[in-house]
Design an enzyme around this catalytic site. Structure first.
Site, short mmCIF file in Angstrom:
data_model
loop_
_atom_site.label_atom_id
_atom_site.label_comp_id
_atom_site.label_asym_id
_atom_site.label_seq_id
_atom_site.Cartn_x
_atom_site.Cartn_y
_atom_site.Cartn_z
N ARG A 1 17.48 -7.50 50.85
CA ARG A 1 17.25 -8.49 49.79
C ARG A 1 16.48 -7.86 48.63
O ARG A 1 16.76 -8.13 47.47
CB ARG A 1 16.48 -9.69 50.34
CG ARG A 1 17.35 -10.65 51.10
CD ARG A 1 16.84 -12.07 50.90
NE ARG A 1 17.56 -13.03 51.70
CZ ARG A 1 18.58 -13.77 51.23
NH1 ARG A 1 18.97 -13.64 49.98
NH2 ARG A 1 19.19 -14.63 52.02
N LYS B 1 20.31 13.33 63.41
CA LYS B 1 19.07 13.13 62.66
C LYS B 1 18.24 14.41 62.56
O LYS B 1 18.09 15.13 63.54
CB LYS B 1 18.21 12.06 63.34
CG LYS B 1 18.74 10.64 63.20
CD LYS B 1 17.76 9.66 63.83
CE LYS B 1 18.35 8.29 64.07
NZ LYS B 1 18.67 7.55 62.86
N GLY C 1 17.09 -2.63 63.54
CA GLY C 1 16.82 -3.94 64.12
C GLY C 1 18.03 -4.80 64.38
O GLY C 1 17.90 -5.95 64.79
#
Lengths: 294, 194
Positions: A165, A81, A214
């Protein structure tokens, strides 16, 4: 003629990771456990997101000693990262031979206006996105792979689900639109017109889109695959669990066979407790990593 | 109609299915051992060979795949090529051991060294763009193996009987000549059996 760093080579690398799990690791030993469990790549970090959250302060690129140790420990690709907009951290990781760079909101941003011009680099980049506008802007800058942002280090899947979504729904809308409506949609989404046009014509994003932020159980990983993710990043989930080896293997299998519910039931047995998790509504707005990025 | 499967444990499955369908055959993703029975040929895609091998073992694919390969054509690309090799440099054991060759993994370097290059492939044609991603190459081959292509003196595509392999990714371009070549191999093998 031999050409390195082409769009096809950079995006193709992510295509090869599809259906797989990429795991956060902080040392060589964890990297070896991840590889043996069937991870398709590892993300070398100084601290996993939940520890970054706990530690507070400024989170930066990992100490190159850690990244180097991981690079030498495994034969699968190694990602690392860099802070959003931190040109030098990204160049340092590229010079070290890292296989993929995550321009990541998990670290403290170095630039609050601009992201990296990722098309300038030979090494490919993955970036987080919460909606199609953000996804298309990152593709416009040259990202070769996307992931949902989710809310890293919480062990709570709700934000990753929201982002996946959202993006899938917006893609369906763009595909169904007539072409003369597309410029206004580009304006509304804050997305480059050309990228939207590509998405409309192909019926899908031009790059791979993984789930991240998550994922705490095998069922979470399978859920994200079912919602259309091409693969899964597991951050704090694996090595914050009681039995990382078993847990890592279970996540890999649930990702491959995400529609085999009997198998997922078997895999989920006796894993010990997953990471504790945080309810998103209890997070101070300033602690929401997903808000970082522009 | 010919039916060709793509081993779908992990990797670039969708692209191979598209390429095969463009060649006019029925293509299907293979996730379970039972699904091998109905196939005329099998593609083993690019991906991570270590991850694929773990899933091959986990789901008892190793022996059924070896058994399948005795009768029917198999085409491996990148990680698939590694799975097909008899010998892997620096490792004591190999995987399916189908082709009499020694391969080296990640032989061109890390991702920053991944590249595209123009290739000449015997029996397939010229001006073929090979996309090499953390690619292996073939270090040496046995007498039964036909070398189909080289890049800078390194062997990058080969054939042995009804086995075909490539170190690069034919599924990442719109040039389906190599898939067509494999479809022909499958066709021939089916005719011989019939």
């Amino acid at each position: 003629m031999l050409k390195t760093g082409t769009e096809r080579v950079k995006r193709g690398m992510a295509e090869m990771q599809k259906g797989g799990v990429i795991m956060d690791v902080v040392n060589a030993e964890q990297a070896r456990i991840a590889e043996a469990a069937g991870a398709v790549a590892v993300m070398a970090l100084e601290r996993v997101p939940s520890d970054i959250r706990a530690a507070g302060g400024v989170a930066r690129m990992a100490d190159p000693t850690i990244t180097e140790e991981v690079l030498n420990a495994v034969s699968i690709p190694v990602m690392a990262k860099a802070r959003i907009g931190h040109i030098v951290e990204a160049r340092v990781l590229e010079a070290m031979g890292v296989d993929y760079i995550d321009e990541s909101e998990v670290l403290t941003p170095a630039d609050e206006v601009f992201h990296l011009l990722k098309s300038d680099y030979t090494v490919p980049f993955v970036c987080g996105a919460r909606d199609l506008g953000e996804a298309a802007r990152r593709i416009g800058e040259g990202a070769s792979m996307l992931r949902t942002k989710g809310e890293p280090g919480t062990g709570n899947i709700v934000e990753a689900v929201r982002h996946m979504r959202m993006i899938q729904g917006q893609i369906r809308k763009v595909v169904a639109m007539s072409e003369d409506e597309l410029m206004t949609e580009a304006k509304n989404l804050g997305a480059p017109f050309e990228v939207l046009l590509q998405i409309k014509k192909a019926g899908k994003l031009p790059v791979v889109n993984f789930a991240a932020g998550g994922v705490a159980t095998p069922a979470d990983a399978a859920l994200m695959m079912q919602l259309g993710a091409d693969g899964v990043f597991v951050g704090s989930g694996v090595f914050k669990s009681e039995n990382p080896e078993k847990f890592a293997r279970a996540i890999v299998e649930a990702t491959t066979h995400y529609q085999d519910y009997k198998l997922i039931a078997e895999l989920s047995k006796g894993l010990g407790s997953a990471m504790k998790g945080i309810d998103i509504s209890t997070l101070n707005p300033a602690d929401r990593m997903q808000e970082r990025g522009w | 109609m010919l039916k060709i499967g793509v081993l779908a444990l992990q990797g670039a499955v969708r692209e191979h299915i598209q390429a095969l369908e463009s060649c006019g055959v029925q293509a299907t993703a293979v996730k379970r051992v039972e699904e091998l029975a109905e196939l005329d040929g099998l593609v083993m895609p690019g991906g991570e060979s270590t991850a694929m091998r773990r899933l091959i073992d986990k789901y008892g694919f190793l022996e059924p795949l070896k058994e399948f390969a005795k009768q029917k054509p198999v085409f491996g690309t990148c990680a698939g090529l590694i799975l097909m090799a008899k010998r892997i440099q620096g490792q004591d054991s190999a995987h399916l051991e189908l082709i009499d060759m020694t391969v080296e993994r990640n032989a061109f370097g890390r991702q920053v060294d991944s590249f595209e290059a123009e290739l000449m492939i015997h029996g397939v044609g010229e001006d073929y763009t090979g996309v090499f991603i953390r690619a292996p190459f073939i270090v040496e081959v046995g007498p039964e193996v036909e070398i189909l292509s080289k890049h800078n003196d390194r062997i990058v595509a080969a054939k042995q009987g009804h086995f075909l392999c490539a170190a690069f990714h034919p599924e990442l371009t719109d040039d389906y000549r190599l898939h067509q070549y494999f479809v022909k191999m499958v066709q021939t093998s089916k005719e011989v059996v019939a």
